[in-house]
Every structure is written in structure tokens, then in C-alpha cells.
Enzyme design. Structure first.
Site, short mmCIF file in Angstrom:
data_model
loop_
_atom_site.label_atom_id
_atom_site.label_comp_id
_atom_site.label_asym_id
_atom_site.label_seq_id
_atom_site.Cartn_x
_atom_site.Cartn_y
_atom_site.Cartn_z
N HIS A 1 30.53 24.73 -43.56
CA HIS A 1 29.28 24.70 -42.65
C HIS A 1 28.10 25.47 -43.38
CE1 HIS A 1 31.30 24.32 -38.92
NE2 HIS A 1 32.28 24.72 -39.51
N HIS B 1 38.28 19.38 -34.17
CA HIS B 1 38.47 20.70 -33.96
C HIS B 1 39.55 20.80 -32.84
CE1 HIS B 1 37.40 25.21 -33.57
NE2 HIS B 1 38.10 24.86 -32.56
N LYS C 1 32.95 13.76 -36.17
CA LYS C 1 33.50 15.15 -35.63
C LYS C 1 33.70 15.24 -34.28
CE LYS C 1 35.25 19.26 -36.52
NZ LYS C 1 34.85 20.53 -36.99
N ASP D 1 36.16 25.67 -44.41
CA ASP D 1 35.60 26.02 -43.14
C ASP D 1 34.81 27.48 -43.30
OD1 ASP D 1 34.94 26.10 -40.45
OD2 ASP D 1 36.92 27.30 -39.76
N HIS E 1 41.19 22.51 -40.37
CA HIS E 1 41.45 24.18 -40.18
C HIS E 1 42.61 24.55 -39.44
CE1 HIS E 1 39.21 24.04 -36.62
NE2 HIS E 1 37.79 24.27 -37.10
N HIS F 1 35.63 20.68 -45.70
CA HIS F 1 35.03 21.24 -44.67
C HIS F 1 34.25 22.53 -44.59
CE1 HIS F 1 36.01 22.36 -40.03
NE2 HIS F 1 34.99 23.19 -40.32
N1 LIG Z 1 35.38 28.30 -37.56
C1 LIG Z 1 34.51 28.84 -36.99
O1 LIG Z 1 34.86 30.05 -36.38
N2 LIG Z 1 33.33 28.86 -36.83
C2 LIG Z 1 32.38 27.67 -37.20
C3 LIG Z 1 32.63 26.41 -36.28
C4 LIG Z 1 34.40 25.78 -36.47
O2 LIG Z 1 34.61 25.31 -37.73
O3 LIG Z 1 35.15 25.74 -35.43
C5 LIG Z 1 31.18 27.75 -37.05
O4 LIG Z 1 30.40 26.96 -37.13
O5 LIG Z 1 30.60 29.11 -37.11
ZN LIG Z 2 34.42 24.49 -39.16
ZN LIG Z 3 36.20 24.24 -35.99
#
Ligand SMILES: NC(=O)N[C@@H](CC(=O)O)C(=O)O
Ligand SMILES: [Zn+2]
Ligand SMILES: [Zn+2]
Length: 344
Positions: free
Chosen positions: A16, A137, A100, A248, A175, A14
Site C-alpha cells: 500500500h 483479502h 483485488k 502488505d 497475506h 502486495h
Molecule cells: N493490512 C492491513 O491491516 N491494512 C491494509 C489493508 C489490507 O491489506 O487488508 C491497509 O490498507 O491499511
Molecule cells: Zn494489504
Molecule cells: Zn488485505
């Protein structure tokens, strides 16, 4: 005391990476020690079909350092408009390995998310048939539900019913942050797994709020009280194969977090496996790290385990105060502080 730790090369289930100029930095960080990563699709606009996933994957590979074999695993973003055909096609063309669920409004870039679970039942039907995992999520978004209770409310109001309605669907509860989520995953079928971040293992809400508000600890789901942090620690300490690594890591520029209305997300990709090593050591669970980081994830997804290894040594170092994120800068997790493990 162990000073050296060799693991089968880990994966991040996981992360971003964002897009554009940010990729040169986020991809380099992810690719440094992970063989593969599940790439979250919450771009603006989101990655909604196989073609968009392919195009995004090409941009990620374009930012991959020379000679590195990092493999991005792409994910579709479910919306109210996601059809069974979109799912089937992306799966059959191997453009996406999961889809997702963002409840609309739950987190960063989730405005196009699902407004009611029933809207995606046809898509979920096909996913169950194909063996394509649903990544969740897991927070409700109703204004009247306290932000610290949103994960538990999601389990009670949605997830229990969802897993009963689709008993053959593979589900990753992403998460997780509460004892309630740990209990749910433990008692669910073997088709339900969960990712746990390094920051939810290392920190609780006191770290974010005592002595001043620390925006770089603000993420969603929000850090919970210590009892919940301990439940996550117990989950990894148990060695259960239902729990695996998902950082995450979610970069936001410094100005977007140090603001009157700061964004949610912690950046941990600069030192992900090292932060987990610190967390597992604090738990007395270093012998559980390899299962969590390198074995349980591929086993859950039905992918081969990696075959090469990485070695960590106990060698304290200081995290830089800031890092580049494209043209901007960000403040990474543990900025200016010590991490005790280093990869050699
Ligand atoms: N975890 C977070 O606080 N932010 C994530 C989105 C997510 O995973 O929920 C993001 O894309 O910034
Ligand atoms: Zn995330
Ligand atoms: Zn998330």
C-alpha cells in the site's frame, strides 16, 4: 554462519503506497530495493478502472526517485459494479495486471468492496479467460464470526467454492496468517498462490497483546497464535513456489494507530527485505529467501525474473523511532529496535 547474502533483486507482490504527499516517502521506500511492486488499489475512492489505475500510476512514477527504475504494477479494485468490459479493457490496455477482491467491510478502505461473490462472477469469468489473477483479502465479515477465525471461515465458506467454480482462474490468497491457509494453498492447484508478510513470519498475537496492547502490531488479518506463525514458517522453509513475498506494508499516521479506535496496518517498507532476512534466518531458511523474494512471484504472474542482484550483509542497525509519512509521522515496524541485516 552466513554473513553475506546475494539475491536476484526481489519484488513486493502486495504493498500500500497511499496517495498525495505520502507517496514521496512510501515510493522511495518501496523503490529502494524492489524492482517491482503490486500496488494495492484501496484508495478513497478506490481504483476501479483502467483509467484510474493509469492516473494513480502516473502519480506514483512522479514520486519515484531520480534514476530509479522501480515499476508499479497496478491492480483494479473489484466492486459490485465491476463489469467484464472494465476488466477486459484494463487488461488489454495493460493498465492493470490483476484485480483485488475486498469483501465489503473486511479491512481498511474496503467499504466499496464486494458484498456477495456472485456479483462479480461475470468479471471473474473474463479474468479466468484472460489469465488475469484475482488477488484476495481472505476474511469473512459476518459480525458473529470471531476475528481470529475469519480467514479460516473465508476458506471454508467462499474460497474452496470459488476455486472449484473457476478452476482456471489464477488466485493469490494475500497475506495469509493461518495453518488453514497454508494447507489450503498447498493442496490447491498450481493456479493458487499466496503472499506472506514479514510481520506474520516474525510475530504472533502475544507480541501484540502480552504486557500491554501494541497498536503498531495491529493489522488485518490479525496476528494469530504461535502455532499459525510456525505454519507460515514451515511454508517458506519448504521452498514451495506457491508462496512469495508480499509485505502488505500499510502506512497509517501515528495518531491514527495510537488511538482509542486504531487503524489496521503495519509499515514495513522502510526495511522490508531486511526484515524478511531476519525472519528467514530465525527459521534457518536463509537459503530459501531468494526463491521466495525474487523467483516465485514473477513465475506465478508470468513475468520475467529480474536480472540484477542485491547483497545483504549481517550488520545490525537500529530502526528510527518514527518516519515521515507526507506531513505526518508514522511508527515503522521494529521502531527503536534492531534489524540484523542491511543491504549494501
Ligand atoms: N493490512 C492491513 O491491516 N491494512 C491494509 C489493508 C489490507 O491489506 O487488508 C491497509 O490498507 O491499511
Ligand atoms: Zn494489504
Ligand atoms: Zn488485505
Amino acid at each position: 554462519m552466513t554473513d553475506r547474502l546475494t539475491l536476484i533483486r526481489p519484488d513486493d507482490w502486495h504493498i500500500h503506497l497511499r496517495d498525495g504527499a505520502a507517496l514521496q516517502h512510501t515510493v522511495a521506500d518501496a523503490a529502494r530495493h524492489f524492482a517491482r511492486a503490486i500496488i494495492m488499489p484501496n484508495l478513497v475512492p478506490p481504483v476501479r478502472d483502467g483509467q484510474q489505475a493509469d492516473a494513480y500510476k502516473a502519480r506514483i512514477l512522479g514520486a519515484r526517485p531520480q534514476g530509479n527504475a522501480f515499476e508499479p504494477l497496478m491492480v483494479l479494485y473489484l466492486t459490485d459494479q465491476t463489469t467484464p468490459e472494465i476488466i477486459r479493457q484494463a487488461w488489454q490496455q495493460r493498465q492493470a495486471i490483476a484485480a483485488k477482491l475486498y469483501p465489503a467491510g473486511a479491512t481498511t478502505n474496503s467499504d466499496s468492496g464486494v458484498t456477495a461473490l456472485e456479483k462479480i462472477y461475470p468479471a471473474l469469468e473474463v479474468m479466468a479467460e484472460l489469465g488475469m489473477p484475482l488477488l484476495v483479502h481472505g476474511e469473512v465479515t459476518h459480525a458473529e464470526v470471531d476475528i481470529f477465525d475469519r480467514e479460516k471461515a473465508f476458506i471454508d465458506q467462499q474460497l474452496v467454492a470459488l476455486t472449484e467454480r473457476f478452476p482456471t482462474l489464477k488466485v493469490v490468497f494475500e497475506h495469509i496468517t493461518t495453518a488453514d491457509a497454508v494447507d489450503f494453498v498447498r493442496s490447491a492447484s498450481g493456479r493458487v498462490g499466496a503472499t506472506i508478510t514479514a510481520h506474520h513470519l516474525l510475530y504472533n498475537r502475544n507480541h501484540m497483546l502480552v504486557g500491554g496492547i501494541r497498536p503498531h502490531f495491529f493489522c488485518l488479518p490479525i496476528l494469530k497464535r504461535q502455532r499459525h506463525q510456525q505454519a507460515l514458517g514451515d511454508a517458506v522453509l519448504s521452498g514451495s513456489n506457491k508462496f512469495f513475498l508480499g509485505t502488505d506494508s500499510a502506512p497509517h499516521a501515528r495518531h491514527a494507530k495510537e488511538a482509542a479506535c486504531g487503524c489496521a496496518g503495519c509499515y514495513s517498507a522502510h526495511a522490508a527485505i531486511e526484515l524478511y532476512a531476519d525472519a528467514f534466518e530465525e527459521l534457518g531458511a536463509l537459503d530459501r529467501l531468494e526463491g521466495f523474494a525474487s523467483l516465485h512471484g514473477p513465475d506465478f504472474y508470468g513475468l520475467p525474473r529480474n536480472t540484477d542482484r542485491i547483497t545483504l550483509v549481517r550488520e545490525p542497525w537500529t530502526v528510527p523511532a518514527t518516519l515521515q509519512l507526507g506531513e505526518q509521522e508514522l511508527v515503522p515496524l521494529r521502531a527503536g529496535e534492531t534489524i540484523h541485516w542491511r543491504v549494501v
